[in-house]
Design an enzyme around this catalytic site. Structure first.
Site, PDB file in Angstrom:
ATOM      1  N   ARG A 182      17.004 -18.652  14.545  1.00  0.00           N
ATOM      2  CA  ARG A 182      17.962 -18.943  15.139  1.00  0.00           C
ATOM      3  C   ARG A 182      17.588 -18.224  16.543  1.00  0.00           C
ATOM      4  O   ARG A 182      17.534 -19.435  17.594  1.00  0.00           O
ATOM      5  CB  ARG A 182      19.927 -18.986  15.084  1.00  0.00           C
ATOM      6  CG  ARG A 182      20.238 -19.949  14.082  1.00  0.00           C
ATOM      7  CD  ARG A 182      21.651 -18.645  13.467  1.00  0.00           C
ATOM      8  NE  ARG A 182      21.252 -17.525  13.577  1.00  0.00           N
ATOM      9  CZ  ARG A 182      21.994 -16.474  13.487  1.00  0.00           C
ATOM     10  NH1 ARG A 182      23.359 -17.104  13.929  1.00  0.00           N
ATOM     11  NH2 ARG A 182      22.632 -15.325  13.370  1.00  0.00           N
ATOM     12  N   ASN A 223      23.665 -20.507  11.204  1.00  0.00           N
ATOM     13  CA  ASN A 223      23.738 -20.839  10.175  1.00  0.00           C
ATOM     14  C   ASN A 223      24.388 -21.681   9.181  1.00  0.00           C
ATOM     15  O   ASN A 223      25.202 -21.598   9.379  1.00  0.00           O
ATOM     16  CB  ASN A 223      23.772 -19.223   9.500  1.00  0.00           C
ATOM     17  CG  ASN A 223      23.099 -18.429   9.725  1.00  0.00           C
ATOM     18  OD1 ASN A 223      21.179 -19.041  10.035  1.00  0.00           O
ATOM     19  ND2 ASN A 223      22.434 -17.283   9.801  1.00  0.00           N
TER      20      ASN A 223
END
EC number: 3.6.1.7
Length: 99
Positions: free
Chosen positions: A28, A46
């Site tokens: 990320r 996520n």
């Protein structure tokens, strides 16, 4: 990392889901860093199934470049990428990591 000059292309918004070994490897943060450098808009988070979902808005070629970068990230292992079109969010101003 050197970012490329892209020929101008239409602004689009895509939902991209990366599956494989993509959590707990800085995935990320890497997406966020690239998106910020390219001034893309959107968010990354996520998912409970172990994949990572990105909503990203910008020029189509820039989004393709971002996806390619993430597929070649050495510390992750992207097994599958699914991409779909989304409506553009005119009001969105930045790119965020959703915790």
């Amino acid at each position: 990392m050197q970012l490329l000059d892209f020929p101008s292309s239409p602004v689009v918004r895509k939902k991209v889901v990366f599956s494989g070994r993509v959590q707990n490897v800085g995935f990320r943060l890497e997406i966020y860093t690239i998106a910020e450098r390219m001034k893309l808009k959107g968010r990354v988070k996520n998912l409970n199934d172990g994949s990572v979902e990105v909503e990203v808005q910008g020029e189509e070629q820039q989004i393709s470049f971002l996806v390619h970068c993430m597929q070649s990230l050495k510390r992750a292992s992207v097994k599958k990428v699914t991409m779909s079109d989304l409506p553009i969010h005119e009001s969105e101003k930045d790119f965020t990591i959703v915790k």
